[in-house]
Design a protein around this motif. Structure first.
Motif, PDB file in Angstrom:
ATOM      1  N   ALA A 145       0.825  -1.223   0.000  1.00 17.13           N
ATOM      2  CA  ALA A 145       0.000   0.000   0.000  1.00 17.13           C
ATOM      3  C   ALA A 145       0.852   1.263   0.000  1.00 17.13           C
ATOM      4  CB  ALA A 145      -0.915  -0.010   1.219  1.00 17.13           C
ATOM      5  N   GLN A 146       2.129   1.131   0.348  1.00 13.28           N
ATOM      6  CA  GLN A 146       3.003   2.313   0.389  1.00 13.28           C
ATOM      7  C   GLN A 146       3.721   2.554  -0.935  1.00 13.28           C
ATOM      8  OE1 GLN A 146       4.894   0.591   4.039  1.00 13.28           O
ATOM      9  NE2 GLN A 146       4.803   2.692   4.791  1.00 13.28           N
ATOM     10  N   LEU A 147       3.448   1.699  -1.943  1.00 12.42           N
ATOM     11  CA  LEU A 147       4.141   1.835  -3.229  1.00 12.42           C
ATOM     12  C   LEU A 147       3.245   2.497  -4.275  1.00 12.42           C
ATOM     13  CD1 LEU A 147       5.778  -1.708  -3.622  1.00 12.42           C
ATOM     14  CD2 LEU A 147       6.735   0.307  -2.522  1.00 12.42           C
ATOM     15  N   SER A 148       3.881   3.090  -5.282  1.00 14.99           N
ATOM     16  CA  SER A 148       3.115   3.646  -6.421  1.00 14.99           C
ATOM     17  C   SER A 148       2.736   2.500  -7.356  1.00 14.99           C
ATOM     18  CB  SER A 148       3.972   4.655  -7.164  1.00 14.99           C
ATOM     19  OG  SER A 148       5.028   3.978  -7.816  1.00 14.99           O
ATOM     20  N   GLY A 149       1.872   2.802  -8.332  1.00 20.11           N
ATOM     21  CA  GLY A 149       1.410   1.782  -9.281  1.00 20.11           C
ATOM     22  C   GLY A 149       2.565   1.121 -10.021  1.00 20.11           C
ATOM     23  N   GLY A 150       3.506   1.947 -10.491  1.00 20.65           N
ATOM     24  CA  GLY A 150       4.645   1.415 -11.241  1.00 20.65           C
ATOM     25  C   GLY A 150       5.527   0.541 -10.360  1.00 20.65           C
ATOM     26  N   MET A 151       5.713   0.973  -9.108  1.00 24.83           N
ATOM     27  CA  MET A 151       6.554   0.195  -8.183  1.00 24.83           C
ATOM     28  C   MET A 151       5.897  -1.144  -7.856  1.00 24.83           C
ATOM     29  SD  MET A 151       7.505   3.366  -5.775  1.00 24.83           S
ATOM     30  CE  MET A 151       8.773   2.853  -4.646  1.00 24.83           C
ATOM     31  N   PHE A 169       4.787 -14.360 -17.962  1.00 28.87           N
ATOM     32  CA  PHE A 169       3.565 -13.793 -18.548  1.00 28.87           C
ATOM     33  C   PHE A 169       3.318 -12.401 -17.952  1.00 28.87           C
ATOM     34  CE2 PHE A 169       3.245 -18.362 -18.579  1.00 28.87           C
ATOM     35  CZ  PHE A 169       2.699 -18.672 -19.813  1.00 28.87           C
ATOM     36  N   PHE A 170       2.961 -11.464 -18.793  1.00 31.34           N
ATOM     37  CA  PHE A 170       2.620 -10.116 -18.338  1.00 31.34           C
ATOM     38  C   PHE A 170       1.203  -9.792 -18.793  1.00 31.34           C
ATOM     39  CE2 PHE A 170       7.193  -9.994 -18.398  1.00 31.34           C
ATOM     40  CZ  PHE A 170       7.548  -9.143 -17.367  1.00 31.34           C
ATOM     41  N   ASP A 171       0.398  -9.317 -17.853  1.00 30.71           N
ATOM     42  CA  ASP A 171      -0.962  -8.896 -18.208  1.00 30.71           C
ATOM     43  C   ASP A 171      -1.007  -7.368 -18.169  1.00 30.71           C
ATOM     44  OD1 ASP A 171      -3.630  -8.767 -18.765  1.00 30.71           O
ATOM     45  OD2 ASP A 171      -4.309  -9.476 -16.815  1.00 30.71           O
ATOM     46  N   GLU A 172      -1.161  -6.759 -19.318  1.00 28.08           N
ATOM     47  CA  GLU A 172      -1.245  -5.297 -19.447  1.00 28.08           C
ATOM     48  C   GLU A 172      -0.177  -4.583 -18.593  1.00 28.08           C
ATOM     49  OE1 GLU A 172      -3.169  -3.938 -21.568  1.00 28.08           O
ATOM     50  OE2 GLU A 172      -4.982  -5.141 -21.816  1.00 28.08           O
ATOM     51  N   PRO A 173       1.095  -4.797 -18.894  1.00 31.54           N
ATOM     52  CA  PRO A 173       2.129  -4.208 -18.026  1.00 31.54           C
ATOM     53  C   PRO A 173       2.132  -2.679 -18.033  1.00 31.54           C
ATOM     54  CG  PRO A 173       3.117  -5.194 -19.977  1.00 31.54           C
ATOM     55  CD  PRO A 173       1.682  -5.575 -19.995  1.00 31.54           C
ATOM     56  N   SER A 174       1.677  -2.060 -19.132  1.00 28.75           N
ATOM     57  CA  SER A 174       1.753  -0.591 -19.211  1.00 28.75           C
ATOM     58  C   SER A 174       0.490   0.103 -18.735  1.00 28.75           C
ATOM     59  CB  SER A 174       2.007  -0.163 -20.658  1.00 28.75           C
ATOM     60  OG  SER A 174       3.117  -0.843 -21.156  1.00 28.75           O
ATOM     61  N   ALA A 175      -0.560  -0.683 -18.453  1.00 32.20           N
ATOM     62  CA  ALA A 175      -1.854  -0.066 -18.125  1.00 32.20           C
ATOM     63  C   ALA A 175      -1.746   0.814 -16.889  1.00 32.20           C
ATOM     64  CB  ALA A 175      -2.904  -1.152 -17.899  1.00 32.20           C
ATOM     65  N   GLY A 176      -2.224   2.032 -17.011  1.00 35.52           N
ATOM     66  CA  GLY A 176      -2.278   2.953 -15.879  1.00 35.52           C
ATOM     67  C   GLY A 176      -0.948   3.566 -15.499  1.00 35.52           C
ATOM     68  N   ASP A 178       2.538   6.059 -16.361  1.00 35.04           N
ATOM     69  CA  ASP A 178       2.956   7.186 -17.217  1.00 35.04           C
ATOM     70  C   ASP A 178       3.991   6.672 -18.223  1.00 35.04           C
ATOM     71  OD1 ASP A 178       5.750   7.671 -16.307  1.00 35.04           O
ATOM     72  OD2 ASP A 178       4.766   8.036 -14.393  1.00 35.04           O
ATOM     73  N   PRO A 179       4.235   7.419 -19.307  1.00 33.86           N
ATOM     74  CA  PRO A 179       5.098   6.919 -20.393  1.00 33.86           C
ATOM     75  C   PRO A 179       6.510   6.542 -19.935  1.00 33.86           C
ATOM     76  CG  PRO A 179       3.925   8.891 -21.091  1.00 33.86           C
ATOM     77  CD  PRO A 179       3.637   8.721 -19.641  1.00 33.86           C
ATOM     78  N   VAL A 180       7.048   7.283 -18.959  1.00 29.47           N
ATOM     79  CA  VAL A 180       8.420   6.997 -18.519  1.00 29.47           C
ATOM     80  C   VAL A 180       8.483   5.642 -17.812  1.00 29.47           C
ATOM     81  CG1 VAL A 180      10.316   7.776 -17.047  1.00 29.47           C
ATOM     82  CG2 VAL A 180       8.921   9.450 -18.284  1.00 29.47           C
ATOM     83  N   VAL A 181       7.553   5.429 -16.866  1.00 28.08           N
ATOM     84  CA  VAL A 181       7.532   4.156 -16.117  1.00 28.08           C
ATOM     85  C   VAL A 181       7.209   3.008 -17.078  1.00 28.08           C
ATOM     86  CG1 VAL A 181       6.466   2.911 -14.197  1.00 28.08           C
ATOM     87  CG2 VAL A 181       6.832   5.364 -14.030  1.00 28.08           C
ATOM     88  N   SER A 182       6.304   3.280 -18.021  1.00 27.83           N
ATOM     89  CA  SER A 182       5.939   2.275 -19.002  1.00 27.83           C
ATOM     90  C   SER A 182       7.171   1.863 -19.830  1.00 27.83           C
ATOM     91  CB  SER A 182       4.846   2.843 -19.901  1.00 27.83           C
ATOM     92  OG  SER A 182       4.551   1.959 -20.918  1.00 27.83           O
ATOM     93  N   ALA A 183       7.970   2.864 -20.228  1.00 28.72           N
ATOM     94  CA  ALA A 183       9.183   2.576 -21.012  1.00 28.72           C
ATOM     95  C   ALA A 183      10.188   1.789 -20.177  1.00 28.72           C
ATOM     96  CB  ALA A 183       9.807   3.888 -21.484  1.00 28.72           C
ATOM     97  N   GLU A 184      10.252   2.095 -18.882  1.00 33.65           N
ATOM     98  CA  GLU A 184      11.152   1.342 -17.990  1.00 33.65           C
ATOM     99  C   GLU A 184      10.757  -0.133 -17.929  1.00 33.65           C
ATOM    100  OE1 GLU A 184      12.174   4.919 -14.808  1.00 33.65           O
ATOM    101  OE2 GLU A 184      11.131   3.134 -14.112  1.00 33.65           O
ATOM    102  N   LEU A 185       9.431  -0.364 -17.863  1.00 37.58           N
ATOM    103  CA  LEU A 185       8.955  -1.753 -17.822  1.00 37.58           C
ATOM    104  C   LEU A 185       9.266  -2.486 -19.124  1.00 37.58           C
ATOM    105  CD1 LEU A 185       5.527  -1.941 -15.965  1.00 37.58           C
ATOM    106  CD2 LEU A 185       7.521  -3.366 -15.581  1.00 37.58           C
TER     107      LEU A 185
END
Lengths: 267, 271
Positions: A145-151, A169-176, A178-185
């Motif tokens: 609960a103390q982490l952000s969505g990306g974390m 397996f990844f289910d919608e890894p970029s959903a929700g 921001d573009p920077v965190v999404s690119a990191e994933l």
């Protein structure tokens, strides 16, 4: 033909038919994912891609067809064989699915606690190493609960890879995200394939992300596979439905007026 | 054969009753399967290298038992006083107030101890079980456990069931003592019966069977609370609203089943 197609198949789906209640969701899906390959399963909402993922994970019993993971047909194997196979599978769910009552470190250690006889110190070190891989070193004592969505998503990846699985397996890894965190994933997924030679299946409808990481793409629509091919093959496809999906145009499904009226009135 | 008229109220009633009956049978079957699987993992888990972890059991024992002890004591103490008030009021008609000792001791150990404790634990821990597992279901945590090769029944249900089976009889025994103590304190004030004499008379009147009767009931109630809680949790769908519904349903069903089971037990154990 992509370079990975010469390798052995890690996942083989044949004639997969599934139902939700009385409604048929997947209508005879065939798909092969080769070892060390990143396969993207793409499609619009309601196309059946999340359903396909659930069956690939062995979370449902199909009406017909077979699913072979690492050479074993999961529709026919015993629960003991499935238990062993699951130790070679890692999943990062859309919302992370970290156990909220455990710390991040305990979440990552959970598969080690259940499947190995390693001592506590070794498990802690292994969990810390995997958290470092996903750039979450030092966060092991926090609660989810103390982490952000990306974390949360990255912590879920750390938990999924802690047993060094062959299939990921990844289910919608970029959903929700921001573009920077999404690119990191995206970078992380590529690193998992290149450094750990994992076979990776990603379910997504994020085109940029899909084109960046895919070795091949399977496009699903209304429970059917429209095509499977490389990024270039999908991009240059002359299928109107695929082009609608790629160009984010709404589909123009033809509906018969009488049928539509009957559906509305229930008569 | 003519199609039944869907507007016919008799037809609708029969259809509805049939659906309810089928659902009840399905649920009963699910509860039985859950119970068998929970015991399977408790007993056979180590042979499959998938034991039920003792820290999980201890953690549940703390939540279900130790944390509930103060409120169980207060409620049982209050029930003991109420029983003493009622019994003394009635016995005064016959000038037999001193017989309050037996009335309180037998009522508490055979009936009120297990009943009050179980209703309290159902409201406190049964609902928590349903809410916890329901939230995990909604957040795909149960799916995550399955995919990690961790059987959700072994990981979530077996520890709760084991903890409940240990702690509910323990709390019931504790509740018996608190209830008798409440009755004793009231009797000492109202009719001047000393605590020592009260305790001596209680020990003389009570037989082991009386205590066992309450403890046996509490074991059955423990199974009811655990299974109703976890089964409602696993059946959650529809997000936060579904979790709320499951929690409410679990409390209502648990208490209803406990009261009905208590009645059946009381009937057969006192013939």
């Amino acid at each position: 033909m992509s370079a990975t197609e010469n390798r052995n198949p890690a996942i083989e789906v044949e004639d997969l038919v599934t139902h939700y209640g009385k409604v048929e969701i997947l209508h005879g899906v065939n798909m092969t994912v080769h070892e060390g390959e990143i396969m993207i399963i793409m499609g619009g909402s309601g196309s059946g891609k999340s359903t396909l993922l659930r069956y690939l994970l062995g979370l449902g019993v199909p009406t017909r067809g077979s699913i072979r993971l690492l050479g074993k047909d999961i529709t026919r194997i015993t629960s003991t064989e499935m238990h062993e196979l699951r130790q070679n599978m890692g999943v990062a769910f859309q919302g992370g699915a970290l156990l909220s009552s455990l710390t991040v470190g305990e979440n990552v250690q959970l598969p080690l606690n259940e499947h190995t006889r390693l001592d506590r110190k070794t498990k802690e070190i292994m969990a810390r190493m995997k958290l470092e891989v996903v750039n979450l070193g030092g966060f092991e004592n926090l609660m989810p609960a103390q982490l952000s969505g990306g974390m949360i998503k990255r912590a879920a990846v750390a938990r999924a890879i802690v047993m060094d699985p062959k299939l990921m397996f990844f289910d919608e890894p970029s959903a929700g995200l921001d573009p920077v965190v999404s690119a990191e994933l995206d970078e992380l997924i590529l690193r998992l394939r290149d450094a750990l030679q994992m076979t990776i299946v990603v379910v997504t409808h994020e085109l940029d992300s899909a084109f960046k990481i895919a070795d091949r793409i399977t496009v699903l629509d209304k429970g059917h596979i429209l095509m499977t091919g490389s990024v270039d093959e999908v991009r240059s496809s002359d299928s109107e439905r695929i082009q609608s999906l790629l160009n984010r145009r709404p589909g123009n499904d033809e509906i018969h007026a009488d049928e539509y009226l009957a559906r509305l009135t229930g008569m | 054969m003519a199609e039944p008229d869907s507007r016919n109220s008799v037809y609708l009633f029969v259809e509805h009753t049939g659906r309810v009956f089928i659902r009840a049978v399905e649920e009963a079957g699910y509860l039985c399967a859950l119970l068998i699987e929970s015991f399977f993992w408790l007993i056979c888990g180590p042979f499959f290298k998938q034991p039920v972890r003792s820290p999980a059991i201890f953690s549940q024992m703390m939540a279900i038992g130790i944390a509930a002890a103060p409120i169980v004591f207060i409620l049982s103490f209050a029930v003991g006083i109420m029983l003493a008030i009622q019994i003394i009021y009635n016995l005064r008609i016959f000038g037999a107030e001193s017989q309050v000792v037996g009335g309180v001791a037998l009522s508490v150990t055979r009936e009120f101890g297990p009943l009050i404790t179980s209703i309290l634990v159902a409201g406190r821990s049964g609902s928590a079980l349903a809410a916890r597992i329901g939230t995990m279901q909604v957040n795909q945590e149960v799916d995550a456990l399955r995919v990690m090769g961790i059987n959700p029944v072994r990981y979530l249900v077996s520890p709760s069931l084991m903890a409940m089976l240990i702690m509910l009889p323990t709390l019931t025994f504790f509740s018996d003592i608190a209830g008798i103590l409440g009755g004793a304190l009231y009797a000492s004030v109202e009719i001047g019966l000393g605590l020592e004499a009260y305790a001596f008379q209680t020990l003389e009147i009570l037989k082991m069977d009386d205590i066992y009767q309450g403890l046996i009931k509490s074991v059955v109630f423990a199974v009811i609370i655990s299974l109703i809680g976890v089964s409602n949790g696993f059946m959650v769908s529809g997000g936060a609203e579904g979790v709320g519904k499951a929690t409410t349903r679990s409390v209502v069903l648990s208490i209803s089943y406990i009261v009905v089971a208590d009645m059946i037990f009381t009937y057969f154990l006192n013939r």
